[in-house]
Design an enzyme around this catalytic site. Structure first.
Site, mmCIF file in Angstrom:
data_model
loop_
_atom_site.group_PDB
_atom_site.id
_atom_site.type_symbol
_atom_site.label_atom_id
_atom_site.label_comp_id
_atom_site.label_asym_id
_atom_site.label_seq_id
_atom_site.Cartn_x
_atom_site.Cartn_y
_atom_site.Cartn_z
ATOM 1 N N GLY A 169 67.704 52.268 23.013
ATOM 2 C CA GLY A 169 66.889 51.348 22.234
ATOM 3 C C GLY A 169 66.720 51.806 20.791
ATOM 4 O O GLY A 169 66.683 50.983 19.875
ATOM 5 N N THR A 170 66.627 53.106 20.582
ATOM 6 C CA THR A 170 66.462 53.627 19.219
ATOM 7 C C THR A 170 67.656 53.265 18.350
ATOM 8 O O THR A 170 67.503 52.802 17.219
ATOM 9 C CB THR A 170 66.269 55.156 19.248
ATOM 10 O OG1 THR A 170 65.006 55.451 19.861
ATOM 11 C CG2 THR A 170 66.275 55.746 17.843
ATOM 12 N N ASN A 221 54.335 50.245 24.154
ATOM 13 C CA ASN A 221 54.693 51.335 25.059
ATOM 14 C C ASN A 221 53.550 52.311 25.328
ATOM 15 O O ASN A 221 53.650 53.147 26.223
ATOM 16 C CB ASN A 221 55.885 52.119 24.489
ATOM 17 C CG ASN A 221 55.632 52.629 23.084
ATOM 18 O OD1 ASN A 221 55.424 51.835 22.164
ATOM 19 N ND2 ASN A 221 55.636 53.935 22.902
ATOM 20 N N GLN A 258 60.469 48.037 26.784
ATOM 21 C CA GLN A 258 59.560 48.163 27.921
ATOM 22 C C GLN A 258 59.609 46.958 28.866
ATOM 23 O O GLN A 258 59.015 47.003 29.952
ATOM 24 C CB GLN A 258 58.119 48.358 27.435
ATOM 25 C CG GLN A 258 57.862 49.683 26.733
ATOM 26 C CD GLN A 258 57.949 50.882 27.655
ATOM 27 O OE1 GLN A 258 57.746 50.783 28.861
ATOM 28 N NE2 GLN A 258 58.250 52.044 27.104
ATOM 29 N N SER A 310 66.874 49.924 26.639
ATOM 30 C CA SER A 310 67.334 51.240 27.080
ATOM 31 C C SER A 310 67.395 51.244 28.600
ATOM 32 O O SER A 310 66.401 50.942 29.261
ATOM 33 C CB SER A 310 66.374 52.344 26.612
ATOM 34 O OG SER A 310 66.635 52.726 25.281
ATOM 35 N N ALA A 311 68.538 51.643 29.153
ATOM 36 C CA ALA A 311 68.730 51.600 30.605
ATOM 37 C C ALA A 311 67.781 52.529 31.345
ATOM 38 O O ALA A 311 67.381 52.243 32.477
ATOM 39 C CB ALA A 311 70.177 51.970 30.943
ATOM 40 N N HIS A 312 67.395 53.630 30.711
ATOM 41 C CA HIS A 312 66.593 54.627 31.435
ATOM 42 C C HIS A 312 65.147 54.198 31.661
ATOM 43 O O HIS A 312 64.389 54.895 32.331
ATOM 44 C CB HIS A 312 66.646 55.985 30.730
ATOM 45 C CG HIS A 312 65.908 56.058 29.433
ATOM 46 N ND1 HIS A 312 64.670 56.653 29.331
ATOM 47 C CD2 HIS A 312 66.226 55.633 28.193
ATOM 48 C CE1 HIS A 312 64.269 56.599 28.072
ATOM 49 N NE2 HIS A 312 65.189 55.975 27.368
ATOM 50 N N THR A 324 84.437 54.729 21.272
ATOM 51 C CA THR A 324 84.800 54.509 22.673
ATOM 52 C C THR A 324 83.539 54.333 23.519
ATOM 53 O O THR A 324 82.621 55.140 23.455
ATOM 54 C CB THR A 324 85.625 55.699 23.204
ATOM 55 O OG1 THR A 324 86.771 55.872 22.363
ATOM 56 C CG2 THR A 324 86.059 55.458 24.636
ATOM 57 N N CYS A 351 51.489 64.068 20.275
ATOM 58 C CA CYS A 351 51.546 65.038 19.182
ATOM 59 C C CYS A 351 52.931 65.055 18.560
ATOM 60 O O CYS A 351 53.927 64.857 19.228
ATOM 61 C CB CYS A 351 51.188 66.426 19.691
ATOM 62 S SG CYS A 351 49.493 66.553 20.272
#
Length: 384
Positions: free
Chosen positions: A71-72, A152, A180, A200-202, A238, A328
């Site tokens: 996502g970033t 998030n 999210q 993002s897949a994770h 690739t 933090c």
């Protein structure tokens, strides 16, 4: 020590089905997808199968899905290319955005002279969309609006359909960070006229290092990473074939089980609210986090009625993984921009934010372990 994982908004564990699909891909689709021989084309076929799956899920064209590393990267690509190639001169955003959006917007202000305008939230984390309309009316500059779908840290759901329609009415581009929400909420981009979105897949039990950007064809967005025709010439390099296969399998499972998973997570979240409210006097919940209609079922943002900057470490020593709402940076102990935006100074001085986030694997027993650990830590702190 039995470990309790309650930080699913940060990342989710891979499921066995995803691991198996990825291992099979590594063994069988080892060719370069850009190669013209059959071994390469087998890998290319797998990528295109997943692209169609993602496109069907979002009700868009396969050519509008660009596979990225996360996502970033997707958010960076979209925002920077809007400025570099689409002549965006003004960005409207909010202090609630993820750092990858916030810092990219600041970078565009510093390096490209883009006007940066913030839509300020109230103490509940709500955004005033009437104010957004005023801002859209107030300038003739070409504008990009970048406002996320779900926050998030506090879980607030924002009305991206109304935002998208306002942007269309006033000829602004609209980008939404949907990291999210993809695989957790049904998204129909044939009805919601967003121009760009990210994933993002994770975040839904897929692999880290794989994501995608939705780029509506009509926008004319161009590549930032050049050097090859991959991904419709929008992202050279690739492709991560086994990662994309893992994303596809995780998305397929999440879509197939969305009702079951969402009901389970909402039940766990309700139980967490009940137990925390019952056992910790003075506990509060940040934003709209405890409101079922206005927040995502995957996370709960808690405000504990005492100051303890070491809470995350103390819980970790008990085998419990959570995220502290006052994230933090470089050990500075500084509250996150989200928390500074919705909490007053008194609350930040005497309270401790904590984010608890769930998956379909989370159990009631794990919530009990968390609550009991919080009570133990509070008791020890009071006696010291």
């Amino acid at each position: 020590m039995n470990r309790v994982y309650l930080d699913n908004a940060a990342t989710t564990p891979l499921t066995n089905e995803v691991i198996e699909a990825m291992v099979a891909s590594m063994k069988e689709q080892y060719g370069n997808p850009s190669s013209t021989h059959s071994i390469g084309q087998e890998a290319k076929t797998k990528i295109e199968e997943v692209r169609r799956l993602v496109a069907n899920a979002l009700k868009v064209q396969p050519g509008e899905i660009v596979f990225t590393s996360c996502g970033t990267e997707s958010n960076n690509m979209i925002i920077k290319s809007c400025v570099e190639h689409l002549e965006v001169e003004r960005i409207i955003t909010s202090p609630l955005e993820h750092k990858c959006v916030a810092e990219t917007c600041l970078d565009m202000k510093k390096r490209k002279g883009v006007e940066l305008v913030y839509l300020r939230p109230n103490e509940k984390g709500d955004l005033d969309l009437n104010k957004l309309e005023e801002l859209l009316k107030s300038s003739e500059k070409k504008t990009l609006v970048t406002l996320m779908h779900v926050n998030n840290e506090i879980g607030n759901i924002y009305d991206i359909e109304r935002i998208a329609k306002l942007c269309k009415e006033y000829n602004a581009l609209y980008h939404s960070d949907t990291v999210q929400t993809v695989a957790h909420i049904d998204l129909d981009f044939s009805k919601i006229p967003v121009d760009f979105a990210s994933c993002s897949a994770h975040k839904f039990h897929g692999p880290k290092g794989t994501g995608f950007a939705f780029v509506r064809k009509s926008t004319g967005l161009k590549a930032l990473i050049t050097g090859g025709p991959q991904e419709r010439s929008l992202r050279a390099g690739t492709e991560n074939v086994c990662g994309i296969v893992g994303l596809g399998k995780a998305l397929e499972l999440s879509l197939d089980h969305m009702k079951e998973y969402s009901e389970h997570m909402q039940e766990i979240k309700d139980y967490a609210i009940e137990r925390l409210s019952e056992k910790i006097q003075g506990v509060k919940f940040n934003g709209r986090s405890a409101e079922k209609e206005h927040s995502l079922y995957t996370l709960l943002s808690v405000l504990l009625p005492y100051k303890n900057p070491l809470l995350g470490l103390q819980l970790d020593m008990k085998g419990i993984a959570i995220s502290q709402g006052s994230a933090c940076s470089s050990g500075a102990g500084k509250p996150s921009m989200v928390m500074m935006s919705i909490l007053d100074e008194d609350e930040m001085d005497v309270c401790t934010p904590m984010r608890v986030s769930f998956s379909h694997l989370t159990t009631r027993e794990e919530i009990d372990v968390l609550v009991n650990a919080l009570l133990e830590i509070e008791s020890i702190d009071k006696n010291n």
